[in-house]
Design a protein around this motif. Structure first.
Motif, PDB file in Angstrom:
ATOM      1  N   VAL A  38       0.833  -1.202   0.000  1.00 22.18           N
ATOM      2  CA  VAL A  38       0.000   0.000   0.000  1.00 22.18           C
ATOM      3  C   VAL A  38       0.868   1.253   0.000  1.00 22.18           C
ATOM      4  O   VAL A  38       1.859   1.341   0.719  1.00 22.18           O
ATOM      5  CB  VAL A  38      -0.979  -0.004   1.203  1.00 22.18           C
ATOM      6  N   ARG A  39       0.505   2.201  -0.852  1.00 19.94           N
ATOM      7  CA  ARG A  39       1.122   3.532  -0.868  1.00 19.94           C
ATOM      8  C   ARG A  39       0.006   4.544  -0.630  1.00 19.94           C
ATOM      9  O   ARG A  39      -1.147   4.308  -1.007  1.00 19.94           O
ATOM     10  CB  ARG A  39       1.786   3.832  -2.220  1.00 19.94           C
ATOM     11  N   VAL A  40       0.346   5.676  -0.037  1.00 25.42           N
ATOM     12  CA  VAL A  40      -0.641   6.702   0.304  1.00 25.42           C
ATOM     13  C   VAL A  40      -0.232   8.013  -0.343  1.00 25.42           C
ATOM     14  O   VAL A  40       0.955   8.368  -0.345  1.00 25.42           O
ATOM     15  CB  VAL A  40      -0.747   6.877   1.837  1.00 25.42           C
ATOM     16  N   VAL A  41      -1.211   8.747  -0.880  1.00 28.65           N
ATOM     17  CA  VAL A  41      -0.913  10.043  -1.500  1.00 28.65           C
ATOM     18  C   VAL A  41      -1.880  11.098  -0.968  1.00 28.65           C
ATOM     19  O   VAL A  41      -3.075  10.841  -0.805  1.00 28.65           O
ATOM     20  CB  VAL A  41      -0.957   9.954  -3.046  1.00 28.65           C
ATOM     21  N   LEU A  42      -1.351  12.294  -0.695  1.00 26.39           N
ATOM     22  CA  LEU A  42      -2.130  13.415  -0.192  1.00 26.39           C
ATOM     23  C   LEU A  42      -1.479  14.714  -0.639  1.00 26.39           C
ATOM     24  O   LEU A  42      -0.325  14.710  -1.098  1.00 26.39           O
ATOM     25  CB  LEU A  42      -2.221  13.372   1.338  1.00 26.39           C
ATOM     26  N   PRO A  43      -2.182  15.834  -0.542  1.00 26.69           N
ATOM     27  CA  PRO A  43      -1.564  17.117  -0.889  1.00 26.69           C
ATOM     28  C   PRO A  43      -0.469  17.500   0.110  1.00 26.69           C
ATOM     29  O   PRO A  43      -0.535  17.151   1.297  1.00 26.69           O
ATOM     30  CB  PRO A  43      -2.739  18.108  -0.805  1.00 26.69           C
ATOM     31  N   LYS A  44       0.508  18.259  -0.372  1.00 22.65           N
ATOM     32  CA  LYS A  44       1.566  18.760   0.502  1.00 22.65           C
ATOM     33  C   LYS A  44       1.157  20.140   1.029  1.00 22.65           C
ATOM     34  O   LYS A  44       1.559  21.180   0.511  1.00 22.65           O
ATOM     35  CB  LYS A  44       2.908  18.841  -0.240  1.00 22.65           C
ATOM     36  N   TYR A  45       0.351  20.126   2.082  1.00 16.92           N
ATOM     37  CA  TYR A  45      -0.100  21.377   2.682  1.00 16.92           C
ATOM     38  C   TYR A  45       1.051  22.052   3.426  1.00 16.92           C
ATOM     39  O   TYR A  45       1.898  21.386   4.034  1.00 16.92           O
ATOM     40  CB  TYR A  45      -1.226  21.115   3.673  1.00 16.92           C
ATOM     41  N   SER A  46       1.035  23.382   3.432  1.00 20.11           N
ATOM     42  CA  SER A  46       2.097  24.116   4.133  1.00 20.11           C
ATOM     43  C   SER A  46       1.996  23.935   5.639  1.00 20.11           C
ATOM     44  O   SER A  46       2.982  24.131   6.366  1.00 20.11           O
ATOM     45  CB  SER A  46       2.017  25.609   3.795  1.00 20.11           C
ATOM     46  N   SER A  47       0.823  23.539   6.146  1.00 17.41           N
ATOM     47  CA  SER A  47       0.655  23.379   7.588  1.00 17.41           C
ATOM     48  C   SER A  47       1.096  22.012   8.099  1.00 17.41           C
ATOM     49  O   SER A  47       0.982  21.728   9.288  1.00 17.41           O
ATOM     50  CB  SER A  47      -0.801  23.636   7.988  1.00 17.41           C
ATOM     51  N   ILE A  48       1.610  21.156   7.216  1.00 15.79           N
ATOM     52  CA  ILE A  48       2.236  19.912   7.685  1.00 15.79           C
ATOM     53  C   ILE A  48       3.478  20.281   8.500  1.00 15.79           C
ATOM     54  O   ILE A  48       4.277  21.117   8.094  1.00 15.79           O
ATOM     55  CB  ILE A  48       2.613  19.003   6.500  1.00 15.79           C
ATOM     56  N   ALA A  49       3.632  19.651   9.645  1.00 10.39           N
ATOM     57  CA  ALA A  49       4.701  20.016  10.581  1.00 10.39           C
ATOM     58  C   ALA A  49       6.077  19.842   9.953  1.00 10.39           C
ATOM     59  O   ALA A  49       6.316  18.932   9.151  1.00 10.39           O
ATOM     60  CB  ALA A  49       4.596  19.170  11.849  1.00 10.39           C
ATOM     61  N   GLN A  50       6.993  20.708  10.352  1.00  5.82           N
ATOM     62  CA  GLN A  50       8.346  20.699   9.809  1.00  5.82           C
ATOM     63  C   GLN A  50       9.073  19.389  10.105  1.00  5.82           C
ATOM     64  O   GLN A  50       9.930  18.959   9.333  1.00  5.82           O
ATOM     65  CB  GLN A  50       9.144  21.883  10.390  1.00  5.82           C
ATOM     66  N   GLU A  51       8.713  18.733  11.206  1.00  7.24           N
ATOM     67  CA  GLU A  51       9.375  17.465  11.539  1.00  7.24           C
ATOM     68  C   GLU A  51       9.154  16.420  10.455  1.00  7.24           C
ATOM     69  O   GLU A  51       9.985  15.534  10.258  1.00  7.24           O
ATOM     70  CB  GLU A  51       8.876  16.929  12.885  1.00  7.24           C
ATOM     71  N   TYR A  52       8.030  16.522   9.717  1.00 11.01           N
ATOM     72  CA  TYR A  52       7.775  15.612   8.596  1.00 11.01           C
ATOM     73  C   TYR A  52       8.302  16.196   7.292  1.00 11.01           C
ATOM     74  O   TYR A  52       8.901  15.491   6.477  1.00 11.01           O
ATOM     75  CB  TYR A  52       6.280  15.332   8.476  1.00 11.01           C
ATOM     76  N   ARG A  53       8.105  17.494   7.094  1.00  8.33           N
ATOM     77  CA  ARG A  53       8.542  18.134   5.846  1.00  8.33           C
ATOM     78  C   ARG A  53      10.059  18.002   5.650  1.00  8.33           C
ATOM     79  O   ARG A  53      10.538  17.813   4.532  1.00  8.33           O
ATOM     80  CB  ARG A  53       8.142  19.612   5.844  1.00  8.33           C
ATOM     81  N   SER A  54      10.791  18.082   6.754  1.00 11.93           N
ATOM     82  CA  SER A  54      12.255  18.041   6.663  1.00 11.93           C
ATOM     83  C   SER A  54      12.768  16.670   6.216  1.00 11.93           C
ATOM     84  O   SER A  54      13.895  16.557   5.735  1.00 11.93           O
ATOM     85  CB  SER A  54      12.866  18.408   8.013  1.00 11.93           C
ATOM     86  N   LYS A  55      11.940  15.639   6.364  1.00 10.65           N
ATOM     87  CA  LYS A  55      12.351  14.285   5.999  1.00 10.65           C
ATOM     88  C   LYS A  55      11.864  13.876   4.606  1.00 10.65           C
ATOM     89  O   LYS A  55      12.191  12.786   4.136  1.00 10.65           O
ATOM     90  CB  LYS A  55      11.839  13.290   7.041  1.00 10.65           C
TER      91      LYS A  55
END
Length: 482
Positions: A38-55
């Motif tokens: 299974v793979r998951v896809v979603l929009p890259k919202y700017s409000s996603i926390a930096q701890e996830y965005r940085s990875k």
């Protein structure tokens, strides 16, 4: 191995506004554990926390057409807890406060759906099934059948479309169909999109998906009736042979009173009654309520909107608080008129009421652990997650027997086998709610009975294992696999 692409507009823990985000965060994990790629896809919202965005790792940058518009299209990848997540990037559409409620929502999510299909050869993943959720993802099934019907790599892909809440349908002006979706008006004239001279994304999703699901068995039946059908009951009756109700689960690792880092005093089913009292004392001090160890603490954790039964609560809370020795704790935000009423209730009953009009996940966990009962008098409830979390923490649900609440809460019966894990009332009526609360309070005063019902509640199994197996069986049926 069955290959699945799970498509959602929000996914916990990255971003969520409600139950959809919780489901999209938990179900793929359970499916993976049962042998699904299974793979998951979603929009890259700017409000996603930096701890996830940085990875996240950028794996593609390009251009995609939304009819005559040429738009930047990026794909970021993140492997998290054994699952691969893809984030569709476009700052024009997703660098905003919040997720929904913008005038160009149709354009934003049509872009997202087009990107999902264009992404497949880029990531070199050809799913057997694409699982779609709510109106924001419904164009995927339409585009797959109308624009990709002659592409051999796409022809065999099946789609499953899940209704999380029929009320939110994605209704837009007629011009959106041609100008943004890029579909000819004949698909309006034939009724596929038409909805009272507008277009309806959810309606199209219901008609074009290969299989339909919703989030509880009872809700699957209720929405075929005009009272619950939100003017789509005719479409649902027409496709009833493709509609399955699969009750949601909860992530039992996240909601575990034995290991929960948010609660002051961890506990198990064996010592729940005593340890819940200790948690209650801590919460009473935190919220400024008088410390009373033996008083019932009734919780309401919800959005403050009419559908959640707020009008029933308004009719009965004054009487309940005047004549019963209880405390009431509310956590949630919503319509201003409701927030104002509950603030006034706290002013009138300062030693009995704590109103917290905010979103605070840590406080929510603490309330579940400390409360004796949880109220869910919803007018309708597709599934509901709060009542299942409450069961996990031994907070006894008092619910309107509707939708997923009816499927998950078994009325307690002390006269037969002492079975049941909560209290229910059958009709959407303030007096029936009040009587259900009083029945629950009567049982509270009997320590042996209270211990028994807490045990019943905490022994209820609402993990994702059973639900994930039902989804896998549905996928296999679509693919004609054993």
């Amino acid at each position: 191995m069955l290959k699945l692409l799970y498509v959602a507009s929000e996914v916990a823990p990255f971003i969520k506004t409600g139950g959809l985000g919780d489901v999209a965060g938990s179900l793929p994990k359970a499916l993976s554990e049962q042998g699904t790629d299974v793979r998951v896809v979603l929009p890259k919202y700017s409000s996603i926390a930096q701890e996830y965005r940085s990875k996240m790792k950028k794996i593609y940058s390009g251009i995609i057409n939304v009819t005559w518009r040429k738009k930047y299209f990026g794909i970021d990848e993140l492997k998290y807890k054994g699952i691969t997540f893809y984030f569709i990037d476009n700052e024009d559409y997703f660098k905003r406060d919040g997720l929904y409620g913008y005038k160009d929502d149709a354009e934003r999510f049509v872009f997202f759906c087009r990107a999902v299909l264009k992404m497949l050869p880029i990531i070199k993943f050809w799913p057997d099934v694409i699982h779609l959720n709510d109106w924001q993802t419904s164009p995927v099934s339409v585009l797959l059948k109308l624009e990709y019907m002659y592409d051999k790599k796409y022809q065999d892909i099946k789609t499953v479309y899940t209704i999380h809440n029929l009320k939110y349908q994605g209704i837009f002006p007629k011009a959106v169909l041609n100008d943004i979706v890029g579909i000819d008006y004949r698909y309006f004239e034939n009724g596929d999109f038409e909805f009272f001279n507008n277009i309806n994304f959810m309606k199209a999703g219901l008609l074009y998906a290969d299989a339909l699901t919703t989030v509880s068995k009872s809700y699957a039946e209720e929405i075929k009736d005009p009272y619950f059908g939100e003017q789509l009951d005719g479409v649902l009756r027409r496709r009833s042979d493709c509609l399955t109700g699969i009750t949601n689960g909860i992530d039992q690792d996240e909601y575990n009173p034995q290991t929960d880092p948010f609660i002051p005093v961890p506990y198990t089913v064996a010592d729940a009654l005593e340890k819940k009292i200790e948690n209650k004392v801590v919460l009473q001090k935190k919220l400024g309520l008088p410390v009373k160890r033996n008083i019932p603490l009734i919780a309401f954790i919800s959005r403050l909107v009419e559908a959640k039964g707020i009008d029933l609560l308004i009719r009965i809370l004054d009487e309940l608080l005047q004549y019963e020795n209880v405390q009431f704790v509310l956590l949630g935000t919503g319509e201003y008129k409701y927030q104002e009423w509950f603030q006034n209730l706290q002013w009138r009953f300062p030693t009995k009421v704590s109103v917290n009009t905010t979103f605070d996940n840590k406080l929510a966990h603490q309330i579940y652990a400390a409360s004796s009962h949880l109220l869910m008098p919803s007018r309708y409830e597709p599934c509901g997650i709060s009542q299942m979390i409450a069961l996990r923490y031994g907070s006894i649900p008092i619910v309107h027997a509707i939708g997923g609440l009816k499927d998950t809460i078994i009325p307690y019966n002390s006269h037969t086998t002492s079975s049941g894990n909560g209290f229910t009332f059958p009709h959407y009526n303030a007096h029936e709610l009040l009587f259900a609360i009083k029945r629950a309070l009567e049982k509270y005063n009997d320590i042996i009975m209270r211990r028994r019902i807490i045990k019943n509640a905490m022994s209820s199994d609402h993990s994702w294992n059973k639900s994930a197996k039902q989804y896998r069986d549905l996928y296999k049926k679509l693919l004609k696999k054993e």
